[in-house]
Design a protein around this motif. Structure first.
Motif, mmCIF file in Angstrom:
data_model
loop_
_atom_site.group_PDB
_atom_site.id
_atom_site.type_symbol
_atom_site.label_atom_id
_atom_site.label_comp_id
_atom_site.label_asym_id
_atom_site.label_seq_id
_atom_site.Cartn_x
_atom_site.Cartn_y
_atom_site.Cartn_z
ATOM 1 N N GLY A 130 0.815 -1.201 0.000
ATOM 2 C CA GLY A 130 0.000 0.000 0.000
ATOM 3 C C GLY A 130 0.848 1.249 0.000
ATOM 4 O O GLY A 130 0.525 2.243 -0.642
ATOM 5 N N ALA A 131 1.960 1.202 0.719
ATOM 6 C CA ALA A 131 2.824 2.376 0.784
ATOM 7 C C ALA A 131 4.224 1.974 1.198
ATOM 8 O O ALA A 131 4.417 1.003 1.936
ATOM 9 N N GLU A 132 5.175 2.747 0.671
ATOM 10 C CA GLU A 132 6.566 2.592 1.087
ATOM 11 C C GLU A 132 7.040 3.957 1.552
ATOM 12 O O GLU A 132 6.955 4.935 0.819
ATOM 13 N N VAL A 133 7.521 4.025 2.792
ATOM 14 C CA VAL A 133 7.896 5.307 3.374
ATOM 15 C C VAL A 133 9.397 5.345 3.608
ATOM 16 O O VAL A 133 9.948 4.437 4.241
ATOM 17 N N ALA A 134 10.056 6.392 3.083
ATOM 18 C CA ALA A 134 11.441 6.662 3.486
ATOM 19 C C ALA A 134 11.314 7.375 4.823
ATOM 20 O O ALA A 134 11.120 8.581 4.886
ATOM 21 N N ALA A 135 11.368 6.598 5.911
ATOM 22 C CA ALA A 135 10.926 7.107 7.208
ATOM 23 C C ALA A 135 12.056 7.593 8.093
ATOM 24 O O ALA A 135 11.906 8.563 8.825
ATOM 25 N N HIS A 136 13.205 6.921 8.029
ATOM 26 C CA HIS A 136 14.308 7.269 8.929
ATOM 27 C C HIS A 136 15.640 7.257 8.181
ATOM 28 O O HIS A 136 15.773 6.619 7.135
ATOM 29 N N ALA A 137 16.630 7.947 8.803
ATOM 30 C CA ALA A 137 17.948 8.059 8.177
ATOM 31 C C ALA A 137 18.876 6.899 8.532
ATOM 32 O O ALA A 137 19.953 6.764 7.962
ATOM 33 N N ARG A 138 18.482 6.106 9.503
ATOM 34 C CA ARG A 138 19.246 4.912 9.876
ATOM 35 C C ARG A 138 18.241 3.777 10.062
ATOM 36 O O ARG A 138 17.056 3.947 9.836
ATOM 37 N N ALA A 139 18.770 2.643 10.547
ATOM 38 C CA ALA A 139 17.924 1.470 10.726
ATOM 39 C C ALA A 139 16.751 1.763 11.658
ATOM 40 O O ALA A 139 16.903 2.443 12.679
ATOM 41 N N ILE A 140 15.581 1.246 11.292
ATOM 42 C CA ILE A 140 14.437 1.253 12.208
ATOM 43 C C ILE A 140 14.602 0.035 13.108
ATOM 44 O O ILE A 140 14.787 -1.084 12.625
ATOM 45 N N ASN A 141 14.574 0.255 14.417
ATOM 46 C CA ASN A 141 14.810 -0.844 15.344
ATOM 47 C C ASN A 141 13.535 -1.402 15.960
ATOM 48 O O ASN A 141 13.536 -2.541 16.435
ATOM 49 N N ALA A 142 12.480 -0.608 15.974
ATOM 50 C CA ALA A 142 11.231 -1.114 16.546
ATOM 51 C C ALA A 142 10.052 -0.310 16.014
ATOM 52 O O ALA A 142 10.187 0.892 15.739
ATOM 53 N N ILE A 143 8.922 -0.983 15.852
ATOM 54 C CA ILE A 143 7.672 -0.289 15.551
ATOM 55 C C ILE A 143 6.578 -0.892 16.436
ATOM 56 O O ILE A 143 6.715 -2.011 16.939
ATOM 57 N N ASP A 144 5.518 -0.135 16.623
ATOM 58 C CA ASP A 144 4.385 -0.635 17.400
ATOM 59 C C ASP A 144 3.132 0.091 16.921
ATOM 60 O O ASP A 144 3.204 1.226 16.452
ATOM 61 N N VAL A 145 2.006 -0.585 17.028
ATOM 62 C CA VAL A 145 0.753 0.030 16.610
ATOM 63 C C VAL A 145 -0.209 0.041 17.800
ATOM 64 O O VAL A 145 -0.220 -0.898 18.610
ATOM 65 N N SER A 146 -0.954 1.123 17.954
ATOM 66 C CA SER A 146 -1.925 1.189 19.049
ATOM 67 C C SER A 146 -3.196 0.469 18.603
ATOM 68 O O SER A 146 -3.683 0.672 17.489
#
Lengths: 379, 324
Positions: free
Chosen positions: B238-254
């Motif tokens: 659905g989407a691809e986000v250039a979200a961070h400048a380094r590795a993403i280490n964790a995500i969470d959803v409410s």
């Protein structure tokens, strides 16, 4: 954690040690060559000492052992390894200077691991150290061969690893350096370290190779077409366009791991600095038997080498400063005896090590028996 | 938009691992527990919901053979199944299941005894009524049957499909999502006692470090700094986000609002809103820098996504932020 971490830790710490020794040896000079006061050549003085150290560090059998998949040594065992290596030449360091040397080495490499743009840069950092080490021993054929052999092992082991494997290696290294917060004056002066010993992580700057600047959402519709939706990211980033080279003479395009010391930027830790180890350091209470075996091996390599023309290197500005720094510190021998408690009678535990042991004693021309080596170790 | 609150200081610093923060909300007892890995142990802080009292305790990774030092813990996470809650620790030598307060060891599943080869386990999730799933370095997922009571934990199934080490697992009811070190994602569905593959998403070589699933939307946080949003049933992006400048280490959803948090080595945490559509979408909401901290853990504390907390490498603090 990753079993492929030890070679990188060992080589990079060793590389930092050589940078520091080189700089200090140049600054202090060696007594026997002091005759022409003020006229010695900066380059030549450290050469024999660095040769000896490089030859021990990169001893083929020792390096082969280091490259075998294994867990990391404990902090204490690692420190002991470098203590021994530093003393393979005619140079002698007292406990305070050795502490300072080890603090500088570890903080420098911690900085490099922390600031590496992407985990794969760890190999580039290592190659920066390797090419500097190679330059130190350019005139010595045997030592250079050992360095080149290690370089080949590095490429064979690491060049093909995935991002994920490097990430695990980086995490393993960071966790080795966890809770080490010694303040280093060169870092404080450069404003890359805070007064609490933490590194300053400035947002912005160059991105890891192969990634894109944050700030864009590529939104797809049902047919698979996409449109770009931007969002604001405060610091600006620039993409890196070229990947560093793994070639021995090539450009790594990575400044981390290069020599940061020079005559005008001498080696110094902050005057009042103490390394703060907080929390429980469980690993020190349980020495790894494998690390012990390697220490045995290393001790055998080194222990046999006795030289009489020793001289003392001081990592502080004056002798007085060194004495003051040494005063509150436990004598180095006591702190070590817990780790290297070598029982020569159990040496036969590893056939391989025994074999190597045999080989090494021939190499260094020692005729001493086991108990002599033991004495040397504890001395 | 977000206000920084007083942090909780743990007994030890946070290790550099992905997903190094787990939150367990006990509404009936008005307590929230936080678990953060520190080398070979897990620091747990139990706080009252108003934050006035904090009690700390430590769970040490128990080692049956004392010959080889203590193994590093790779992840710790509470798993809440309808009939039982446990806290799971994974290390390079095995999987340990504890009672939720960390007091008693329920089960120990050994992976390896050799010191020259790590068989690390990573990725923990509870699926359906009684399944506990744990990912391994070989790319397989171990499915344990967790009885409502007692220590009779049995290995029910081993799911294969990943070609590189599993990095994280996430779940929603009967759906399990797994990711690996090359960025591949597989969606599984539990039917009775067997799991079947529903969809899979190709990776681009960068590890997918963290996963989240909400209303069938699968989100992956990658080491390249990207977030990718997929329809879990079809595997369509659905989407691809250039979200961070380094590795993403964790995500969470409410759980209730579909708010997503991503934390990264680049010292930023960013907040996003998921939009459940046939092709799911994501919108940028907020960005905040936590100075000089490489963030390794990020979780929402409440179901609405109003309170969140983050952890960073080498720091003993859990930092809290509240939506103003």
């Amino acid at each position: 954690m990753s079993c492929k971490t030890l070679p990188l830790l060992f080589i990079n710490l060793g590389g930092e040690m050589l940078y520091i020794l080189d700089q200090r040896l140049c600054a202090q000079g060696i007594p026997s060559e002091k005759s022409q006061k003020g006229k010695w050549s900066w380059k030549r003085i450290p050469v024999p000492i660095l040769h000896d150290i490089v030859s021990t560090m990169f001893n083929r059998r020792f390096i082969d052992e280091v490259f075998k998949p294994q867990t990391l040594y404990s902090k204490k065992a690692m420190r002991t390894v470098f203590d021994r290596i530093a003393h393979t030449s005619i140079m002698r360091l007292n406990a305070a200077s050795m502490d300072k040397l080890y603090d500088l080495m570890t903080m420098a490499f911690k900085y490099q691991v922390s600031l590496a743009l992407r985990p794969k840069d760890l190999l580039l950092i290592t190659l920066n150290h390797m090419s500097a080490i190679r330059k130190y021993v350019e005139e010595s054929n045997p030592a250079r061969t050992l360095v080149e052999y290690t370089y080949k092992l590095l490429i064979d082991t690491y060049a093909s690893l995935s991002h994920g494997e490097f990430q695990l290696i980086r995490q393993t290294l960071l966790n080795f350096f966890q809770d080490m917060h010694t303040r280093v004056s060169i870092f404080l002066k450069d404003k890359v370290q805070n007064n609490n010993g933490r590194f300053i992580l400035t947002p912005g700057g160059v991105l890891p190779f192969g990634t894109e600047p944050p700030g864009n959402i590529r939104s797809y519709d049902e047919s698979g077409k996409f449109r770009n939706i931007g969002f604001q990211v405060v610091p600006s980033y620039t993409a890196s366009t070229k990947e560093g080279s793994y070639d021995m003479q090539g450009d790594t395009l990575c400044s981390l791991g290069k020599n940061m010391y020079s005559v005008s930027r001498p080696v110094e830790t902050s005057g009042t600095s103490t390394s703060v180890i907080q929390g429980s350091d469980l690993d020190t209470s349980n020495p790894d038997p494998l690390a012990k075996a390697h220490l045995d091996l290393l001790s055998q390599l080194i222990g046999a080498k006795v030289t009489k023309n020793e001289f003392r290197l001081n990592l502080f500005k004056t002798d007085q400063e060194e004495e003051e720094a040494a005063a509150p510190i436990q004598p180095i021998e006591t702190s070590h005896s817990q780790v290297i408690n070598i029982d020569a009678s159990k040496k036969v535990k590893s056939i391989e090590l025994t074999k190597i042991f045999g080989e090494m004693t021939v190499d260094v021309g020692s005729k001493g028996d086991d108990s002599d080596l033991l004495d040397l170790m504890d001395s | 938009m977000y206000r920084k609150e007083k942090p909780i200081t743990l007994k030890g610093s946070t290790s550099a691992l992905c997903n190094n923060l787990s939150v367990f909300l006990m509404p009936d007892r008005k307590q929230i527990s936080y678990a953060v890995v520190h080398r070979a142990l897990v620091n747990i802080a139990c706080a009252s919901t108003d934050g006035t009292s904090v009690v700390g305790r430590q769970v040490i990774c128990k080692e049956p053979s004392a010959t080889q030092g203590l193994p590093f813990v790779l992840q710790s996470k509470w798993v809440c199944l309808p009939s039982r809650t446990v806290i799971v620790l994974t290390s390079s030598r095995g999987i340990q299941i504890f009672e939720p307060d960390g007091s008693a060891l329920v089960h120990w599943h050994s992976l390896s005894d050799s010191s020259d080869q790590a068989h690390l386990a990573r990725g923990i999730a509870g699926v359906g009524e009684q399944f506990l799933c744990v990912g391994t370095e070989k790319g397989s997922i171990l499915v344990f049957n967790l009885p409502p009571k007692g220590p009779n934990v049995t290995l029910e199934d081993t799911l294969t499909g990943h070609k590189s080490p599993v990095t994280d697992l996430a779940s929603e009811k009967d759906t399990l999502v797994s990711a690996d070190g090359l960025g591949y994602i597989i969606v599984w569905k539990a039917k009775g006692s067997s799991f079947t593959q529903v969809s899979s998403m190709r990776g681009d070589g960068w590890a997918c470090n963290s996963l989240a699933i909400w209303k069938g939307i699968v989100v992956g946080g990658y080491a390249s700094g990207h977030l990718r949003v997929y329809n879990g049933n079809t595997g369509v992006i659905g989407a691809e986000v250039a979200a961070h400048a380094r590795a993403i280490n964790a995500i969470d959803v409410s759980r209730e609002s579909g708010m997503l948090i991503s934390v990264s080595d680049d010292t930023f945490f960013r907040l996003w809103q998921l939009r459940p559509m046939n092709v799911p979408q994501i919108e940028f909401r907020h960005s905040e820098c936590v100075s000089d901290l490489q963030l390794v853990g990020g979780q929402f504390v409440d179901d609405q996504g109003r309170v969140l907390c983050v952890t960073g490498y080498d720091s003993a603090d859990i930092n809290f932020y509240i939506r103003a």
